[in-house]
Design a protein around this motif. Structure first.
Motif, short mmCIF file in Angstrom:
data_model
loop_
_atom_site.label_atom_id
_atom_site.label_comp_id
_atom_site.label_asym_id
_atom_site.label_seq_id
_atom_site.Cartn_x
_atom_site.Cartn_y
_atom_site.Cartn_z
N ARG A 131 -53.56 30.53 29.59
CA ARG A 131 -52.36 28.99 29.14
C ARG A 131 -52.10 28.77 30.42
O ARG A 131 -51.96 27.03 29.99
N ARG A 132 -51.59 29.14 30.25
CA ARG A 132 -50.67 28.60 31.99
C ARG A 132 -51.74 27.76 32.78
O ARG A 132 -51.64 26.62 33.22
N VAL A 133 -52.70 27.80 33.36
CA VAL A 133 -53.50 27.27 34.28
C VAL A 133 -53.72 25.80 33.28
O VAL A 133 -53.98 25.20 34.24
N GLY A 134 -53.87 26.21 32.41
CA GLY A 134 -54.05 25.01 31.16
C GLY A 134 -53.10 23.90 31.15
O GLY A 134 -53.23 22.78 31.39
N ILE A 135 -52.58 24.48 31.24
CA ILE A 135 -51.08 23.75 30.60
C ILE A 135 -50.44 22.80 32.21
O ILE A 135 -50.68 21.91 32.46
N GLY A 136 -51.14 23.43 33.30
CA GLY A 136 -50.86 23.14 34.91
C GLY A 136 -51.86 22.22 34.98
O GLY A 136 -52.23 21.17 35.72
N ALA A 137 -53.10 22.28 34.33
CA ALA A 137 -54.33 21.22 34.39
C ALA A 137 -53.83 19.95 33.89
O ALA A 137 -54.60 19.21 34.01
N GLY A 138 -53.67 19.81 32.56
CA GLY A 138 -52.73 18.94 32.14
C GLY A 138 -52.54 18.32 32.38
O GLY A 138 -52.24 16.70 32.37
N ALA A 191 -55.13 10.36 28.58
CA ALA A 191 -54.66 11.26 27.13
C ALA A 191 -55.16 12.45 26.54
O ALA A 191 -54.94 13.76 27.03
N LEU A 192 -57.48 11.96 26.26
CA LEU A 192 -57.59 12.91 25.61
C LEU A 192 -58.09 13.78 27.09
O LEU A 192 -58.67 15.08 26.77
N THR A 193 -58.52 13.02 28.30
CA THR A 193 -58.92 13.51 29.63
C THR A 193 -57.87 15.21 29.26
O THR A 193 -58.52 16.11 30.03
N GLY A 194 -56.35 14.65 29.99
CA GLY A 194 -55.59 15.91 29.99
C GLY A 194 -55.45 17.63 28.72
O GLY A 194 -55.77 18.25 29.11
N VAL A 195 -56.03 16.73 27.79
CA VAL A 195 -56.05 17.42 26.18
C VAL A 195 -57.64 18.62 26.41
O VAL A 195 -56.89 19.65 26.83
N ILE A 196 -58.57 17.71 26.83
CA ILE A 196 -60.00 18.51 26.97
C ILE A 196 -59.97 19.84 28.12
O ILE A 196 -60.20 20.53 27.95
N LEU A 197 -59.37 18.71 29.11
CA LEU A 197 -59.33 19.69 31.09
C LEU A 197 -57.84 21.01 29.94
O LEU A 197 -58.33 22.35 30.88
N TYR A 198 -57.27 21.00 29.16
CA TYR A 198 -56.10 22.20 29.06
C TYR A 198 -56.98 23.25 28.23
O TYR A 198 -56.79 24.61 28.95
N ARG A 199 -57.74 22.18 27.19
CA ARG A 199 -58.90 23.79 26.29
C ARG A 199 -59.70 23.85 27.36
O ARG A 199 -59.63 25.18 27.05
#
Length: 212
Positions: free
Chosen positions: A29-36, A13-21
């Motif tokens: 933000r849109r690219v970050g959400i897509g990465a997560g 879960a933290l992997t997705g959060v850090i990639l989002y950040r």
């Protein structure tokens, strides 16, 4: 086992959060959400989450290194120094679970850092901070190696396997208990024919993460 599964699920879960950040700061933000979302659906991180092995933790430490290194280049002052130290602490933490992966990540980070660092970026204060954090991060790995393998420089995965053969100490104990029954010569002969086998009797939860 449940604790190990909970740890790997939290790491995924933290992997997705850090990639989002990270992607949010680089793009939007849109690219970050897509990465997560892609991390949770497309990548194997979600599959690793339910497996009590090192894979989810390795992915988390890699993205921590990327994010911390990025922040060390886009910030200034104390925040940049702290991020720089975290970027070098993460590969050491990865080496705690898998020495080869940690060494590869550290070598890649060091090569990129030295070849792309702006002039004057490595001040004495930053060098001292990064070096101190790096040394402190080595302590858990050395301590774990010593407790399991008896050598702080020997990873537990390098230990020889145990196939159930009685150890030399076990045979000596059987010999001491058989002396009263008149079987001393035969037991002593068996002891001479069996070579001591190195084994570890302690089992730590980290050994599940160390298995490939």
């Amino acid at each position: 086992m449940l604790a190990l599964q909970a740890a790997t699920m939290a790491a995924a879960a933290l992997t997705g959060v850090i990639l989002y950040r990270l992607l949010t700061e680089i793009h939007d933000r849109r690219v970050g959400i897509g990465a997560g979302i892609a991390t949770a659906i497309v990548s194997p991180v979600a599959f690793w989450a339910a497996i009590p092995k090192r894979h989810a933790l390795s992915a988390l430490l890699v993205v921590i290194t990327l994010y911390a290194f990025y922040r060390s280049r886009t910030r200034s002052g104390t925040p940049a120094t702290r991020s720089h130290a975290v970027a070098y602490a993460a590969p050491v933490a990865l080496a705690w679970t898998h020495a080869a992966e940690g060494a590869i990540l550290f070598a890649a980070l060091l090569a990129v850092d030295l070849t792309t660092a702006p002039f004057g970026k490595w001040s004495r204060r930053r060098l001292a901070s990064v070096g101190s954090v790096f040394i402190v991060a080595l302590i858990p790995m050395f301590l774990t190696n010593y407790l399991i393998a008896g050598n702080p420089l020997e990873p537990p995965r390098m230990l020889p396997g145990y196939d159930g053969t009685p150890t030399f100490e076990q045979l000596v104990g059987e010999a001491e208990g058989s002396t009263e029954g008149g079987n001393t010569p035969r037991v002593r002969k068996e002891i001479r024919e069996v070579k001591p086998v190195r084994q570890t009797s302690k089992v730590y939860p980290q050994q599940f993460l160390l298995s490939s």
